[in-house]
Motif scaffolding. Structure first.
Motif, PDB file in Angstrom:
ATOM      1  N   HIS A 195     167.697 -36.370  24.292  1.00 10.49           N
ATOM      2  CA  HIS A 195     168.756 -35.537  24.859  1.00 10.49           C
ATOM      3  C   HIS A 195     169.681 -34.942  23.802  1.00 10.49           C
ATOM      4  CE1 HIS A 195     167.518 -36.909  28.778  1.00 10.49           C
ATOM      5  NE2 HIS A 195     167.791 -38.169  28.477  1.00 10.49           N
ATOM      6  N   GLU A 225     167.308 -42.131  25.426  1.00 11.19           N
ATOM      7  CA  GLU A 225     165.854 -42.184  25.544  1.00 11.19           C
ATOM      8  C   GLU A 225     165.259 -41.834  24.189  1.00 11.19           C
ATOM      9  OE1 GLU A 225     163.916 -40.213  28.835  1.00 11.19           O
ATOM     10  OE2 GLU A 225     165.848 -40.009  29.877  1.00 11.19           O
ATOM     11  N   CYS A 248     173.803 -46.456  24.904  1.00 12.15           N
ATOM     12  CA  CYS A 248     174.118 -45.448  25.914  1.00 12.15           C
ATOM     13  C   CYS A 248     173.119 -45.541  27.063  1.00 12.15           C
ATOM     14  CB  CYS A 248     174.091 -44.052  25.287  1.00 12.15           C
ATOM     15  SG  CYS A 248     174.272 -42.711  26.468  1.00 12.15           S
ATOM     16  N   ASP A 249     173.620 -45.444  28.298  1.00  8.96           N
ATOM     17  CA  ASP A 249     172.750 -45.536  29.472  1.00  8.96           C
ATOM     18  C   ASP A 249     171.719 -44.415  29.515  1.00  8.96           C
ATOM     19  OD1 ASP A 249     174.099 -47.782  30.292  1.00  8.96           O
ATOM     20  OD2 ASP A 249     175.452 -46.704  31.648  1.00  8.96           O
ATOM     21  N   ALA A 250     172.076 -43.262  28.941  1.00  9.96           N
ATOM     22  CA  ALA A 250     171.178 -42.110  28.995  1.00  9.96           C
ATOM     23  C   ALA A 250     170.252 -42.029  27.779  1.00  9.96           C
ATOM     24  CB  ALA A 250     171.995 -40.816  29.095  1.00  9.96           C
ATOM     25  N   CYS A 270     174.913 -33.284  24.116  1.00 10.08           N
ATOM     26  CA  CYS A 270     174.067 -34.207  24.874  1.00 10.08           C
ATOM     27  C   CYS A 270     173.615 -33.499  26.145  1.00 10.08           C
ATOM     28  CB  CYS A 270     174.824 -35.490  25.212  1.00 10.08           C
ATOM     29  SG  CYS A 270     173.879 -36.642  26.249  1.00 10.08           S
ATOM     30  N   ALA A 290     171.955 -34.790  28.529  1.00  9.96           N
ATOM     31  CA  ALA A 290     172.111 -35.673  29.686  1.00  9.96           C
ATOM     32  C   ALA A 290     173.536 -35.638  30.221  1.00  9.96           C
ATOM     33  CB  ALA A 290     171.722 -37.100  29.308  1.00  9.96           C
ATOM     34  N   LYS A 291     174.513 -35.586  29.335  1.00 12.26           N
ATOM     35  CA  LYS A 291     175.920 -35.555  29.754  1.00 12.26           C
ATOM     36  C   LYS A 291     176.451 -34.140  29.930  1.00 12.26           C
ATOM     37  CE  LYS A 291     177.362 -39.965  27.665  1.00 12.26           C
ATOM     38  NZ  LYS A 291     176.026 -40.458  27.289  1.00 12.26           N
TER      39      LYS A 291
END
Length: 351
Positions: A281, A315, A311-313, A295, A297-298
């Motif tokens: 991301h 990958e 970080c939860d996102a 980012c 994702a964010k």
């Protein structure tokens, strides 16, 4: 006293996002109210053990900056500076060539070996004595050091916290100028100008994307060649005396050069070293004439504290990106770091 909140449509994501945009703007536009007469080197999060500045702008002598490149892109710490700045033109026993460092000669010998290994000093042994000779004369490449404190949403509480820091900067006069950069609010009179900040500090109002900046208040040139005052403690009762000590001009000159060396090595793009560009991301997006992290994702600029393996996102890049499916060895995360390093080197003529 004024309180305000930036409009969400124009506000930057965080102080870090504002900071990297200010750095990109400064690299392109500094000085803010005149034509550029000197090349600049911009870095972030540098200073002393007591004080760290958000943004540091070095105004450099053009030829001196080019000559500095002969010592490589890595910084010279205080020990290495002691050696290369005092190395003689002819072979000389190192204790006869160098002034006493004020600490053990053992550390000087270590610095001599490191400098020789880096190819920036000639070294040889005659009997039991180490002789040294300079390869290049260390240039006088830094003309001015400018410190900028970045506060995009400087409300009354933040101003109260910032004022003592700026007062210490002005008293110590380690930098030639001290500025505060804050996000423009669109008010007829910017609220920051009504805050109780030292009059010696300049004010920059920057638009949300940091593509433009205006001088709200011009700074006072500080006496960097004079002794400085290091404020150790300032009681809040208004009656007790403050504790302070004097900073020697030689100490200030050495510290300014050490800060400049770290700025030369790191620049402001070193954020990738503390983030995760190997995340699928993680992206770079053009802003203010530079590139800043983004980012996907964010949907915004992440902070270094967010952009990490926890970080939860997060990958990791798919393995295929780092092999046959990606034309660059190491994958896009590696290429991002290489790209940022290349852009940093472009601002270091002669490398």
């Amino acid at each position: 006293m004024f309180h305000w909140v930036l409009d969400p449509a124009t506000a930057v994501d965080s102080e870090f996002a504002f900071e990297v945009r200010v750095c990109a703007w400064a690299e392109r536009e500094w000085p803010p109210d005149g034509d550029r007469e000197r090349p600049v080197v911009v870095a972030r999060q540098l200073g002393t053990k007591r004080r760290r500045w958000d943004t540091v702008v070095l105004e450099c002598d053009p030829e001196g900056l080019r000559q500095r490149a002969r010592f490589g892109e890595r910084r010279l710490d205080s020990d290495l500076l002691h050696v290369v700045r005092n190395a003689p033109a002819e072979w000389t026993y190192y204790r006869d060539a160098l002034p006493h460092p004020g600490y053990s000669w053992r550390y000087v010998r270590e610095a001599i070996h490191e400098a020789a290994d880096r190819g920036i000093l000639d070294r040889r042994k005659r009997g039991n004595r180490i002789q040294i000779r300079r390869k290049h004369e260390y240039p006088d490449w830094v003309e001015r050091v400018v410190a900028v404190e970045n506060k995009p949403d400087l409300d009354a509480s933040a101003a109260r916290d910032l004022a003592p820091q700026l007062e210490r900067d002005v008293a110590l006069s380690l930098a030639d100028e001290v500025w505060v950069a804050t996000a423009a609010t669109g008010e007829q009179v910017e609220p920051i100008l009504l805050e109780d900040l030292p009059v010696e500090a300049g004010v920059l109002t920057v638009d949300a994307a940091a593509t433009e900046a205006e001088v709200g208040w011009h700074p006072t040139a500080l006496a960097v060649d004079d002794p400085g005052t290091r404020i150790l403690e300032r009681p809040s009762d208004g009656a007790s005396a403050a504790r302070f000590e004097y900073a020697d001009p030689d100490w200030k000159a050495d510290k300014r050069l050490e800060i400049a060396e770290r700025a030369y090595e790191r620049g402001w793009r070193a954020y990738a070293d503390t983030m995760r560009p190997d995340c699928r991301h993680f992206q770079l997006r053009p802003k203010s004439g530079g590139v800043v992290p983004h980012c996907a994702a964010k949907g915004r600029t992440p902070t270094p504290g967010e952009c990490r393996g926890a970080c939860d996102a997060y990958e990791p890049e798919p393995p295929v990106w780092r092999s046959k499916g990606w034309p660059i060895d190491g994958g896009p995360g590696t290429r991002i770091k290489e790209l940022l390093a290349e852009r940093r080197r472009r601002r270091r003529p002669g490398l």
